[in-house]
Design a protein around this motif. Structure first.
Motif, mmCIF file in Angstrom:
data_model
loop_
_atom_site.group_PDB
_atom_site.id
_atom_site.type_symbol
_atom_site.label_atom_id
_atom_site.label_comp_id
_atom_site.label_asym_id
_atom_site.label_seq_id
_atom_site.Cartn_x
_atom_site.Cartn_y
_atom_site.Cartn_z
ATOM 1 N N LYS A 93 0.831 -1.204 0.000
ATOM 2 C CA LYS A 93 0.000 0.000 0.000
ATOM 3 C C LYS A 93 0.869 1.259 0.000
ATOM 4 C CE LYS A 93 -4.046 -1.410 2.661
ATOM 5 N NZ LYS A 93 -4.417 -2.607 2.540
ATOM 6 N N GLU A 94 0.499 2.185 -0.860
ATOM 7 C CA GLU A 94 1.226 3.459 -0.940
ATOM 8 C C GLU A 94 1.300 4.138 0.439
ATOM 9 O OE1 GLU A 94 -0.318 6.114 -3.891
ATOM 10 O OE2 GLU A 94 0.951 7.785 -3.234
ATOM 11 N N ASP A 95 0.212 3.984 1.174
ATOM 12 C CA ASP A 95 0.078 4.636 2.464
ATOM 13 C C ASP A 95 1.111 4.156 3.509
ATOM 14 O OD1 ASP A 95 -1.328 6.333 4.166
ATOM 15 O OD2 ASP A 95 -2.327 4.602 5.093
ATOM 16 N N TRP A 96 1.766 3.020 3.248
ATOM 17 C CA TRP A 96 2.769 2.497 4.180
ATOM 18 C C TRP A 96 4.118 3.203 4.000
ATOM 19 C CZ3 TRP A 96 1.967 -3.476 3.005
ATOM 20 C CH2 TRP A 96 0.711 -3.851 3.494
ATOM 21 N N PHE A 97 4.307 3.766 2.805
ATOM 22 C CA PHE A 97 5.653 4.218 2.434
ATOM 23 C C PHE A 97 5.829 5.721 2.536
ATOM 24 C CE2 PHE A 97 5.203 0.068 0.690
ATOM 25 C CZ PHE A 97 6.463 -0.488 0.819
ATOM 26 N N HIS A 98 7.046 6.131 2.787
ATOM 27 C CA HIS A 98 7.379 7.549 2.772
ATOM 28 C C HIS A 98 7.136 8.067 1.345
ATOM 29 C CE1 HIS A 98 9.679 11.243 2.948
ATOM 30 N NE2 HIS A 98 9.681 11.132 4.266
ATOM 31 N N PRO A 99 6.497 9.244 1.216
ATOM 32 C CA PRO A 99 6.133 9.722 -0.130
ATOM 33 C C PRO A 99 7.323 9.837 -1.083
ATOM 34 C CG PRO A 99 5.360 11.240 1.589
ATOM 35 C CD PRO A 99 6.018 10.098 2.288
ATOM 36 N N LYS A 100 8.504 10.124 -0.533
ATOM 37 C CA LYS A 100 9.660 10.315 -1.427
ATOM 38 C C LYS A 100 10.101 9.002 -2.085
ATOM 39 C CE LYS A 100 12.118 14.489 -0.090
ATOM 40 N NZ LYS A 100 12.568 15.020 -1.354
ATOM 41 N N ILE A 101 10.132 7.928 -1.307
ATOM 42 C CA ILE A 101 10.594 6.645 -1.896
ATOM 43 C C ILE A 101 9.518 6.124 -2.854
ATOM 44 C CG2 ILE A 101 9.800 5.101 -0.016
ATOM 45 C CD1 ILE A 101 13.089 4.660 -1.858
ATOM 46 N N TRP A 102 8.262 6.351 -2.503
ATOM 47 C CA TRP A 102 7.182 5.903 -3.397
ATOM 48 C C TRP A 102 7.293 6.637 -4.739
ATOM 49 C CZ3 TRP A 102 4.027 1.845 -2.727
ATOM 50 C CH2 TRP A 102 2.989 1.687 -3.642
ATOM 51 N N ALA A 103 7.533 7.951 -4.648
ATOM 52 C CA ALA A 103 7.638 8.754 -5.872
ATOM 53 C C ALA A 103 8.872 8.330 -6.677
ATOM 54 C CB ALA A 103 7.713 10.235 -5.514
ATOM 55 N N LEU A 104 9.963 8.011 -5.992
ATOM 56 C CA LEU A 104 11.187 7.570 -6.698
ATOM 57 C C LEU A 104 10.890 6.300 -7.498
ATOM 58 C CD1 LEU A 104 14.343 7.854 -7.091
ATOM 59 C CD2 LEU A 104 14.545 6.174 -5.248
ATOM 60 N N MET A 105 10.194 5.368 -6.868
ATOM 61 C CA MET A 105 9.899 4.101 -7.536
ATOM 62 C C MET A 105 8.937 4.294 -8.710
ATOM 63 S SD MET A 105 11.937 2.297 -6.142
ATOM 64 C CE MET A 105 12.750 1.701 -4.686
ATOM 65 N N LYS A 141 18.962 11.458 -6.301
ATOM 66 C CA LYS A 141 19.767 12.349 -5.450
ATOM 67 C C LYS A 141 18.902 13.121 -4.443
ATOM 68 C CE LYS A 141 19.933 16.315 -8.642
ATOM 69 N NZ LYS A 141 18.638 16.807 -8.221
ATOM 70 N N ASP A 142 17.596 13.235 -4.718
ATOM 71 C CA ASP A 142 16.719 13.956 -3.797
ATOM 72 C C ASP A 142 16.111 13.040 -2.728
ATOM 73 O OD1 ASP A 142 17.151 16.308 -5.167
ATOM 74 O OD2 ASP A 142 15.557 15.871 -6.610
ATOM 75 N N VAL A 143 16.346 11.749 -2.875
ATOM 76 C CA VAL A 143 15.744 10.795 -1.940
ATOM 77 C C VAL A 143 16.820 10.147 -1.070
ATOM 78 C CG1 VAL A 143 14.327 8.701 -1.769
ATOM 79 C CG2 VAL A 143 13.941 10.314 -3.640
#
Ligand SMILES: O=C(O)CCC(=O)C(=O)O
Ligand SMILES: [Fe+2]
Length: 339
Positions: A70-82, A89-91
């Motif tokens: 679930k997206e809701d489990w993950f930090h928004p930055k790592i989810w967006a990176l994936m 470099k921003d994550v």
């Protein structure tokens, strides 16, 4: 392909027959029989625990083999990176290029949810194997029914592994994922070691604690294997990722309680490479830094430090450095300094 699968099926169903040991009383046949019996027993116990815990677990969404993470489990930055919507470099924080990085992985709420499940398992009283010979209070996630979660997490992180560690981080086809737990009266820290892992992810889940820095030294076989390189400070939800062959160890916790999720990734493809099978082992450049010494691995631990209480049994069992990698002036513990 069909032949290969048929052979595999034959081996799994009846290894003695497949290997031509049927009816044989040879030592090899007996060894195989004992091995099969042990594996069947351990696996049977494991499946019993998974079945029983399936009725007691609190967060069914963690155990569901079908639904995706679930997206809701993950930090928004790592989810967006994936998703390709953020730049590496921003994550990522690069601590040691090609060797150690960190990034935010889980939201704090998800760490709490995972810990709630883990503590629920502890209070169920069901038996659990220890994750390795050094951690006495952890749990292997596959042993409590979380193998599907681990597989999805590994798949989620595969792209990152490939990008950061081509070779050891490519084509993962195996894992060992476990919780480590440290608190007063139990394990406090972890001796210096390398992992039986090609790339290791280490995520802090909480709770409140002080101390417990993760110390990094050199990679196994490098001239600086036992030279200090950096200290990583754990932060809830954040993940440090490193090569398994990097020597590391956890400082003692000084107060509170710490639980981390460790994911060891294995790549059979990498393990067939020359780099893995015939690694170069360089002569150590100098005497080890004290923080990098290991009482479970080193032949000269006692030259520099007193063995911790209850760890005397490791004296004389070390292998590191191998004889051909000794630094100038090396002497093993128990020997007299030359005048
Ligand atoms: O306690 C930690 O954070 C490190 C654990 C670790 O290195 C291991 O279990 O292999
Ligand atoms: Fe480790």
């Amino acid at each position: 392909m069909v032949e290969l699968l048929q052979s595999l099926r034959h081996f799994l169903l009846d290894p003695k027959d497949y290997l031509g040991y049927e009816g044989s009383e040879s030592p090899e046949a007996r060894r195989l029989q004992n091995w099969c019996r042990d594996v069947a027993r351990v696996n049977g116990q494991r499946l019993q625990v998974i079945k029983k815990y399936g009725e007691l677990c609190r967060h069914h969404e963690l155990f569901d083999p079908i639904t995706t993470l679930k997206e809701d489990w993950f930090h928004p930055k790592i989810w967006a990176l994936m998703k390709g919507e953020e730049e590496l470099k921003d994550v990522l924080t690069e601590h040691l290029p090609g060797e150690v990085y960190s990034f935010p992985l889980f939201k704090e709420d998800f760490c709490d949810l995972l810990l709630d499940e883990i503590f629920n398992f502890y209070s169920s009283g069901l038996p659990a194997r220890r994750p390795n010979s050094m951690n006495n209070y952890g749990i292997i996630l596959s042993d409590i029914g979380l193998e599907p979660f681990v597989e999805k997490l590994q798949e989620f992180l595969q792209k990152l592994g490939e990008e950061l560690f081509p070779g050891p981080g490519s084509c993962w086809d195996g894992h060992h994922c476990f919780i480590v737990r440290y608190r007063e009266g139990e394990d406090l820290g972890l001796d210096m070691h390398t992992d039986d892992s090609d790339v290791t992810f280490n995520v802090c889940l909480g709770l409140d604690f002080a101390g417990a820095g993760l110390q990094f030294c050199g990679a196994a076989g490098a001239a600086n294997h036992r030279k200090y390189s950096m200290t990583y400070s754990h932060k809830k939800g954040h993940c440090v990722v490193h090569l398994g062959r990097k020597r590391h160890g956890a400082d003692d916790i000084t107060s509170g309680e710490r639980l981390n999720l460790i994911l060891w990734n294995h790549s059979s493809e990498y393990r067939q490479s020359k780099d893995y099978r015939m690694p170069a082992y360089a002569r150590e450049e100098a005497a080890p830094d004290p923080v990098c010494l290991s009482y479970t691995h080193d032949r000269d631990f006692g030259v520099f430090k007193d063995y911790p209480k209850n760890k005397q049994l490791f004296r004389g069992r070390g292998w590191c450095p191998p004889v051909n990698a000794e630094y100038a002036g090396f002497r093993p513990e128990g020997s007299k300094p030359s005048l």
